[in-house]
Design an enzyme around this catalytic site. Structure first.
Site, PDB file in Angstrom:
ATOM      1  N   ASP A 497     -47.685 -28.602 -13.100  1.00 40.15           N
ATOM      2  CA  ASP A 497     -47.663 -30.022 -13.485  1.00 40.15           C
ATOM      3  C   ASP A 497     -47.728 -30.197 -14.999  1.00 40.15           C
ATOM      4  O   ASP A 497     -48.540 -30.961 -15.524  1.00 40.15           O
ATOM      5  CB  ASP A 497     -48.812 -30.779 -12.805  1.00 40.15           C
ATOM      6  CG  ASP A 497     -48.518 -32.269 -12.683  1.00 40.15           C
ATOM      7  OD1 ASP A 497     -47.364 -32.665 -12.896  1.00 40.15           O
ATOM      8  OD2 ASP A 497     -49.455 -33.030 -12.365  1.00 40.15           O
ATOM      9  N   GLU A 506     -38.912 -31.629 -14.082  1.00 42.55           N
ATOM     10  CA  GLU A 506     -37.726 -32.462 -14.308  1.00 42.55           C
ATOM     11  C   GLU A 506     -37.461 -33.326 -13.088  1.00 42.55           C
ATOM     12  O   GLU A 506     -37.703 -32.922 -11.940  1.00 42.55           O
ATOM     13  CB  GLU A 506     -36.514 -31.575 -14.582  1.00 42.55           C
ATOM     14  CG  GLU A 506     -35.216 -32.336 -14.841  1.00 42.55           C
ATOM     15  CD  GLU A 506     -35.173 -32.966 -16.219  1.00 42.55           C
ATOM     16  OE1 GLU A 506     -35.726 -34.082 -16.353  1.00 42.55           O
ATOM     17  OE2 GLU A 506     -34.618 -32.356 -17.141  1.00 42.55           O
TER      18      GLU A 506
END
Length: 601
Positions: A497, A506
């Site tokens: 994360d 993304e």
């Protein structure tokens, strides 16, 4: 000058298409994240699957470029990139930003092979994503209807299709990129300050792009089928979503036919589009064009009932040896989807003269290799994710979810009940993994559950303005990008994360596409909740790994798995306890030896 501006305005006005379906007067908005940690009463339709469909569509609205309508639901988004194309005297405003930056691309509509900080537009990505979604909404459209999301589906599709219409300025010209790679890589900020002017790039009769023209033709044809209500066998699949518009369908079909003809007959010959537009090579260079020609011919055959087009698709499959490239289904490779689409059309429309069992066998050969792990093009991670070396490294979930989508779609065409059951079970396992049944206990959809990713790689949502401090400024992402499917974990099933780690965090138009179809399928047929409703807040933090992932951004993480802080503490405590026990036993044993020695004397 006045004539130029007038022509520009007239072109823009002529291509705008008002949504056929009225949006609700009271807009649907994503519920609080906590809602994803509570079960439903499992009635029909299941409210949790319906919410997931709504969230996934909401993400596309957050990715809009151009002048936003009064019905905009994403309060933190603003009008942006209004002058796209102006210097080329064409209106290329609108459409979708392909990923976490500001590019707009016709072919894939998501940038993950090389990271770009600034939103670009690639028509190819938009085209692939729209094709995938329209295909799903034609086969399983009733899922959108029962979720009460069909009006938003219509709104989303028209926003993207309108932009593709604008990008197709004449029969043999298609704009394929709006962005500057050099500028994009240096800009990380909000949508009000996107550097301009933004260069635009086209393919045309002299400098063609067979792949991007054919892929865009496939998108137009697939969406024409949806809006034309051209259902396949209703006993095998659902009915299309209820948004029939024959006039719009005809417009889309005309663009599809023109672009297919351009792809096949361009004066400049047949070639991949980076040969004509080198600027797309790094981010979205195409590997070949045979699969795009085949899928365009197939969707056009579906739209027109033309047996000759079906035969052309079969000839491309043989001519370009596509069976040897049967690996992943994504914006660059359509091969695994071809056998499925061949099978669908052959089964539903025998007049095309195809042998259904031939294509059924081709599809089953691919799916069986994966399910039975027999010469599979991928492998299974320890946590249960289908992973394709080289393809899954930059976005691990997308290839697996595309397989799940294709496998579930094909299951009704399987040659035996045993195969059907195996395909459904495997597809479910990949969907469950993405929805939280994984070693990290992370549902990989932003805003779906308290354990969802909180740092998506999105310049707009982050609230930051300096690419050098992307992970720390701000520390917490400013806006929740509801419904965004992220890249996913690394090959060791770990998820960190980290906002700058674009292979994992993304977001992209094509990442959402298979999940949207899968969610519509489950809304249509499933009373059970999505897996993430069983995950309580804090599950991810219990196992969150230290260190760094193993990917293109952080290669140091490839040395092996790292334990979480909690695991390290637990191991340290265990070592101390074991050590005390060992020393205690050793001391006791020594005591006995000394005692026995004294007694012996």
């Amino acid at each position: 000058m006045l004539f130029t501006l007038l022509a520009f305005a007239l072109h823009a006005a002529s291509t705008l298409v008002a949504a056929q379906l009225a949006l609700p007067s009271r807009p649907w908005l994503p519920p609080d994240i906590s809602d994803g940690a509570s079960p439903s009463n499992q009635s029909y339709p299941n409210s949790k699957w319906s919410t997931l469909v709504g969230n996934l569509l909401y993400f596309y609205e957050a990715q809009r470029s151009g002048e936003l309508p009064q019905t905009n639901r994403v309060s933190w988004r603003n009008a942006s990139a209004l002058d796209d194309g102006r210097e080329a005297r064409v209106d290329l405003s609108g459409g979708y930003y392909d990923a976490g930056d500001y590019s707009k691309q016709t072919f894939p509509l998501a940038s993950y092979l090389t990271h770009s900080a600034l939103p670009n537009t690639y028509p190819c990505l938009q085209a692939f994503s729209l094709m995938s979604i329209c295909w799903g909404a034609t086969d399983f459209g009733k899922g959108y209807d029962v979720a009460n999301q069909t009006a938003y589906l219509d709104d989303m599709l028209r926003w993207g299709l309108d932009w593709l219409v604008k990008a197709h300025t004449n029969e043999s010209t298609l704009y394929v990129l709006v962005a500057s790679k050099d500028v994009d890589n240096s800009y990380w900020g909000g949508d009000r300050s996107i550097p301009s002017p933004r260069p635009v790039y086209q393919v045309n009769d002299t400098y063609p792009g067979t792949d991007v023209a054919a892929q865009t033709a496939a998108a137009f044809a697939a969406c024409s089928n949806l809006y034309g209500n051209r259902a396949l066998d209703s006993s095998t699949f659902s009915t299309p979503a209820s948004l029939q518009d024959n006039s719009f369908s005809d417009t889309l079909l005309t663009h599809a036919q023109q672009l297919y003809s351009f792809a096949v007959n361009a004066t400049g010959g047949r070639k991949v589009y980076q040969k004509s537009v080198p600027q797309v090579a790094e981010a979205y260079g195409s590997s070949d064009y045979g699969d795009e020609l085949a899928i365009a011919a197939l969707f056009l055959s579906w739209a027109t009932g033309d047996a000759a087009l079906f035969a052309e698709a079969e000839s491309y499959y043989e001519k370009y040896n596509l069976a040897d490239s049967n690996r992943v289904f994504n914006w660059d490779s359509k091969v695994p989807g071809l056998a499925v689409l061949f099978s669908q059309i052959a089964k539903s429309n025998p007049t095309v003269g195809a042998n259904f069992t031939t294509w059924q066998a081709a599809a089953e050969q691919y799916f069986d290799s994966i399910v039975d792990n027999n010469k599979s093009p991928g492998r299974m991670t320890r946590g249960g994710l289908l992973f394709f070396e080289g393809d899954s490294d930059s976005a691990s979930l997308n290839p697996a979810l595309n397989v799940a989508m294709l496998m579930r779609r094909f299951s009704t065409l399987a040659s035996s009940d045993e195969k059907k059951t195996k395909y459904l079970e495997f597809a479910q396992s990949q969907l469950d993994y993405a929805l939280g049944k994984n070693p990290m206990s992370v549902p990989y959809i932003v805003g779906a559950n308290p354990n969802s990713p909180s740092n998506p790689h999105s310049a707009m949502a982050s609230g930051g303005n300096d690419v050098e401090t992307i992970d720390t400024d701000p520390l917490n992402t400013t806006y929740t990008l509801y419904g965004a499917v992220v890249g996913g974990p690394d090959k060791l099933d770990r998820f960190f994360d980290i906002r700058s780690d674009w292979p994992q965090t993304e977001i992209a138009l094509d990442y959402n596409a298979p999940m949207l179809t899968l969610a519509a399928m489950h809304t249509l047929a499933d009373r059970l909740d999505p897996y993430y409703t069983a995950l309580r807040a804090g599950e991810y933090e219990k196992v969150r790994p230290d260190g760094f992932p193993c990917d293109a951004v952080f290669t140091t993480g490839c040395r092996g798995p790292h334990m979480s802080k909690g695991a390290k503490i637990a191991m340290a405590v265990s070592i101390v306890v074991v050590s005390l026990v060992v020393f205690g036993l050793a001391g006791y044993y020594l005591h006995l030896l000394i005692k026995n020695a004294k007694e012996g004397t």
